[in-house]
Each structure stands twice: as C-alpha cells, then as structure tokens.
Design a protein around this motif. Structure first.
Motif, PDB file in Angstrom:
ATOM      1  N   LYS A 134       3.784 -58.781  38.655  1.00  0.00           N
ATOM      2  CA  LYS A 134       3.318 -57.571  37.963  1.00  0.00           C
ATOM      3  C   LYS A 134       2.421 -57.924  36.784  1.00  0.00           C
ATOM      4  O   LYS A 134       1.933 -57.018  36.096  1.00  0.00           O
ATOM      5  N   ASP A 135       2.205 -59.220  36.556  1.00  0.00           N
ATOM      6  CA  ASP A 135       1.538 -59.652  35.332  1.00  0.00           C
ATOM      7  C   ASP A 135       0.606 -60.818  35.630  1.00  0.00           C
ATOM      8  O   ASP A 135       1.048 -61.914  35.970  1.00  0.00           O
ATOM      9  N   THR A 136      -0.697 -60.588  35.511  1.00  0.00           N
ATOM     10  CA  THR A 136      -1.687 -61.641  35.763  1.00  0.00           C
ATOM     11  C   THR A 136      -2.316 -62.152  34.470  1.00  0.00           C
ATOM     12  O   THR A 136      -3.313 -62.868  34.514  1.00  0.00           O
ATOM     13  N   SER A 137      -1.738 -61.813  33.317  1.00  0.00           N
ATOM     14  CA  SER A 137      -2.375 -62.124  32.033  1.00  0.00           C
ATOM     15  C   SER A 137      -2.595 -63.621  31.833  1.00  0.00           C
ATOM     16  O   SER A 137      -3.563 -64.033  31.180  1.00  0.00           O
ATOM     17  N   ALA A 138      -1.724 -64.465  32.395  1.00  0.00           N
ATOM     18  CA  ALA A 138      -1.873 -65.910  32.219  1.00  0.00           C
ATOM     19  C   ALA A 138      -3.131 -66.443  32.888  1.00  0.00           C
ATOM     20  O   ALA A 138      -3.589 -67.541  32.555  1.00  0.00           O
ATOM     21  N   LEU A 139      -3.700 -65.682  33.815  1.00  0.00           N
ATOM     22  CA  LEU A 139      -4.892 -66.123  34.540  1.00  0.00           C
ATOM     23  C   LEU A 139      -6.156 -65.408  34.081  1.00  0.00           C
ATOM     24  O   LEU A 139      -7.265 -65.770  34.508  1.00  0.00           O
ATOM     25  N   GLU A 140      -6.016 -64.417  33.242  1.00  0.00           N
ATOM     26  CA  GLU A 140      -7.177 -63.659  32.779  1.00  0.00           C
ATOM     27  C   GLU A 140      -7.853 -64.378  31.618  1.00  0.00           C
ATOM     28  O   GLU A 140      -7.199 -65.013  30.791  1.00  0.00           O
ATOM     29  N   THR A 141      -9.180 -64.260  31.559  1.00  0.00           N
ATOM     30  CA  THR A 141      -9.963 -64.955  30.524  1.00  0.00           C
ATOM     31  C   THR A 141     -10.742 -63.990  29.642  1.00  0.00           C
ATOM     32  O   THR A 141     -11.439 -64.423  28.725  1.00  0.00           O
ATOM     33  N   GLY A 142     -10.665 -62.712  29.927  1.00  0.00           N
ATOM     34  CA  GLY A 142     -11.454 -61.738  29.182  1.00  0.00           C
ATOM     35  C   GLY A 142     -12.824 -61.497  29.764  1.00  0.00           C
ATOM     36  O   GLY A 142     -13.624 -60.727  29.198  1.00  0.00           O
ATOM     37  N   ALA A 143     -13.123 -62.128  30.892  1.00  0.00           N
ATOM     38  CA  ALA A 143     -14.423 -61.932  31.533  1.00  0.00           C
ATOM     39  C   ALA A 143     -14.499 -60.535  32.146  1.00  0.00           C
ATOM     40  O   ALA A 143     -13.481 -59.890  32.402  1.00  0.00           O
ATOM     41  N   LYS A 144     -15.714 -60.074  32.396  1.00  0.00           N
ATOM     42  CA  LYS A 144     -15.879 -58.744  32.964  1.00  0.00           C
ATOM     43  C   LYS A 144     -15.458 -58.752  34.436  1.00  0.00           C
ATOM     44  O   LYS A 144     -15.624 -59.756  35.140  1.00  0.00           O
ATOM     45  N   PRO A 145     -14.915 -57.637  34.920  1.00  0.00           N
ATOM     46  CA  PRO A 145     -14.526 -57.561  36.343  1.00  0.00           C
ATOM     47  C   PRO A 145     -15.738 -57.706  37.254  1.00  0.00           C
ATOM     48  O   PRO A 145     -16.878 -57.501  36.849  1.00  0.00           O
ATOM     49  N   TRP A 146     -15.476 -58.044  38.492  1.00  0.00           N
ATOM     50  CA  TRP A 146     -16.535 -58.230  39.475  1.00  0.00           C
ATOM     51  C   TRP A 146     -17.135 -56.902  39.917  1.00  0.00           C
ATOM     52  O   TRP A 146     -16.590 -55.821  39.622  1.00  0.00           O
ATOM     53  N   ASN A 147     -18.224 -56.997  40.645  1.00  0.00           N
ATOM     54  CA  ASN A 147     -18.990 -55.816  41.035  1.00  0.00           C
ATOM     55  C   ASN A 147     -18.486 -55.241  42.362  1.00  0.00           C
ATOM     56  O   ASN A 147     -18.339 -55.973  43.346  1.00  0.00           O
ATOM     57  N   PRO A 148     -18.234 -53.929  42.407  1.00  0.00           N
ATOM     58  CA  PRO A 148     -17.786 -53.320  43.675  1.00  0.00           C
ATOM     59  C   PRO A 148     -18.859 -53.431  44.756  1.00  0.00           C
ATOM     60  O   PRO A 148     -20.054 -53.346  44.481  1.00  0.00           O
ATOM     61  N   VAL A 149     -18.401 -53.633  45.990  1.00  0.00           N
ATOM     62  CA  VAL A 149     -19.284 -53.624  47.156  1.00  0.00           C
ATOM     63  C   VAL A 149     -18.987 -52.346  47.931  1.00  0.00           C
ATOM     64  O   VAL A 149     -17.873 -52.145  48.404  1.00  0.00           O
ATOM     65  N   THR A 150     -19.982 -51.490  48.059  1.00  0.00           N
ATOM     66  CA  THR A 150     -19.779 -50.220  48.752  1.00  0.00           C
ATOM     67  C   THR A 150     -20.513 -50.140  50.078  1.00  0.00           C
ATOM     68  O   THR A 150     -20.186 -49.304  50.925  1.00  0.00           O
ATOM     69  N   ASP A 151     -21.503 -51.002  50.269  1.00  0.00           N
ATOM     70  CA  ASP A 151     -22.285 -50.975  51.496  1.00  0.00           C
ATOM     71  C   ASP A 151     -21.459 -51.547  52.653  1.00  0.00           C
ATOM     72  O   ASP A 151     -20.966 -52.690  52.583  1.00  0.00           O
ATOM     73  N   LEU A 152     -21.314 -50.782  53.735  1.00  0.00           N
ATOM     74  CA  LEU A 152     -20.481 -51.203  54.858  1.00  0.00           C
ATOM     75  C   LEU A 152     -21.020 -52.467  55.518  1.00  0.00           C
ATOM     76  O   LEU A 152     -20.249 -53.362  55.896  1.00  0.00           O
ATOM     77  N   GLN A 153     -22.333 -52.578  55.673  1.00  0.00           N
ATOM     78  CA  GLN A 153     -22.896 -53.771  56.300  1.00  0.00           C
ATOM     79  C   GLN A 153     -22.639 -55.007  55.448  1.00  0.00           C
ATOM     80  O   GLN A 153     -22.379 -56.103  55.983  1.00  0.00           O
TER      81      GLN A 153
END
Length: 291
Positions: A134-153
């Motif tokens: 329930k807790d991923t804080s030990a692996l987080e670095t404060g970097a921005k989240p990745w970009n969503p991919v919405t294109d099906l192809q």
C-alpha cells in the motif's frame, strides 16, 4: 477396484465437501458452482464411486487454459491418482480447438504438485512473487509522473514490442501470467488498461484493476530496472490513489516480480513478498509431439 474420471456437476457438491484434503477454508468449496460453468471446468476422479481427487481448468483470452484446483483426499494419496487426473484434464483442455497453450501455477514449496505437473510434460517458464503493498514511498524520488498513452495503435505497438515478439510472460490477471501473444491484448482490454511512457519513450508502464477478494491496482512493468526509473513509482502511486478512492481500504498495489527484481528493492521497501509461484506450461503442438 474401478477408477472413473468425469466432469463434476452441481449434484457432486456433497462429494467435494467430504474430501479430506487438509486445506482449511478451501476456496474451491466456496466457489464450486463457478468452477463448473462458463470458462471453467472441474473434473473428479472416483474410486468405486467415492470421489478421491479433483482438478480442472479455466480458459483465458480464448486460447489459454490454466490448470489447477488439484485436491486429493489424504486417505487416498500415494496411488498416482493426481497424475492420472491431471493428464485427463490436460487432454480435455487440448481437445478444445481454440486452446493453443496450457499451463499450471504452483507455489515453490509445493514439490508434490510440481512432480505431477512435470510428469505431464509441462516446463517451468518463470518464478514470480505476487508482491503487494500500500506504500511505494521508499521508491519514489519526487520526479514527475509519466505521460499517459491514449492512442490505441501506440498501445498495440508497445505490447507487440515488449511481449508478443519475444513471447515474454505477461501477467494477464493477478495469479495468472501467460506467454505473450496478441490473444492477450484485445482492443477492448487495451482501451480499458492505462498505459504510461517516460519522456524519451523508452519505457512503458501498464496499470489495470483486478479483484481477488481484495481490490488491486495491477502494475505491469516489462523491464528489471524498476528501482532506477524516475517517475515510475509516482505514476503507480497516483493511479493507486485514484483506485483507492473508489474501492476503499482493502485495496493494494500488485506487481509480479522475479526473485532478481525483488532483490533490487531498497531495504526499506514496504512490499510483502510471499512464497513465489512457479509457472509451468506447454504449447499444443509440443504436447502432441509427446504422443
């Protein structure tokens, strides 16, 4: 003594209840009615009319059969019934025209089940921890989240590159990984699953939801460098937070990790790492060659 194997029906439930398997709170007895219909089948081996062993299969993505639910009465063990029954179930699965691959999952400590599986010609594919937290804080670095991919192809391109070309094992559901093929990646699934890629488009993360008693955000990452990818864990944490708002406290993150991947986790990680599962399997054409 007469041995028979047949499909189990609703009226066989009392026989299943009477099995002395030594398993406390056996889920097979709780969901028996669901294991004999739809994509699932359950078979019983009877000795002079007494049920002594059960096993079955469930169909996934139309072309994969996962064998399991192997249970034997402790009073009848040592007679080879489990092997005979599993052989029957495997043959029954491969009589279905659509089935291309059949497999079985068992925990690392279950040596007796591994022997039964191996006697039927299935090979070990991979060993995976079903790691939850329930807790991923030990692996987080404060970097921005990745970009969503919405294109099906674009989603199709990612799964083709990471799973289909190499037949790399893909965790289709919690507890149920399979060697990759496009059968696992139907458009309606790709549209429902969330894909994220890093800024230079060299890595992808897939998240999807599952429920096995508890609710899970199933995070799928196809590389072994998960501990060093900025933004990966922020992305997972963000999706987990949104799911938890909908489903409540009994919600976890699930990741399928090899032993080597588990060892890359930092010392203060909050993942539970239960006994790993061994995935066995065989393709139909390989099985037919065994005669």
């Amino acid at each position: 003594m007469k041995t028979t194997i047949r499909l189990l029906q609703n009226n066989d439930y009392p026989h299943v209840q009477d099995l002395d398997t030594g398993i406390e709170d056996d889920y097979v007895k709780d969901i028996f009615d669901r294991l004999i219909q739809g994509p699932s089948r359950l078979f019983g081996l009877f000795q002079d009319g007494q049920l002594v062993s059960i096993a079955g299969y469930t169909i996934y993505a139309g072309s994969y059969a996962m064998l399991g639910r192997l249970r034997s009465d402790r009073r009848w063990k040592g007679n080879g019934f489990s092997t005979s029954l599993m052989t029957h179930v495997l043959n029954a699965a491969f009589t279905l025209h659509s089935i291309k691959w059949a497999g079985a999952n068992t925990q690392e400590h279950n040596l007796s089940a591994q022997r039964v599986i191996e006697k039927n010609g299935l090979s070990n594919y991979i060993i995976l921890h079903g790691a939850v937290t329930k807790d991923t804080s030990a692996l987080e670095t404060g970097a921005k989240p990745w970009n969503p991919v919405t294109d099906l192809q674009r989603k199709r391109d990612w799964v083709q590159q990471t799973y289909v070309k190499s037949a790399q094992v893909f965790p289709y559901e919690c507890y149920y990984p399979f060697p990759g093929s496009m059968d696992l990646f139907q458009d309606h699934d790709l549209e429902q699953w969330a894909f994220y890629e890093n800024d230079d488009q060299t890595r992808v993360l897939i998240t999807k939801t599952d429920q096995k008693k508890n609710h899970y955000l199933h995070a799928v990452y196809p590389w072994s460098d998960m501990a060093t990818q900025p933004g990966l864990w922020e992305t997972i944490s963000s999706d987990y937070g949104r799911l938890k708002e909908q489903t409540g406290e009994d919600t976890y993150i699930w990741m399928d990790l090899t032993k080597e991947e588990a060892q890359t986790l930092p010392a203060n990680h909050r993942f539970e790492l239960p006994s790993p599962w061994l995935l066995y399997g065989i393709y139909k054409e390989e099985y037919e060659k065994l005669g």
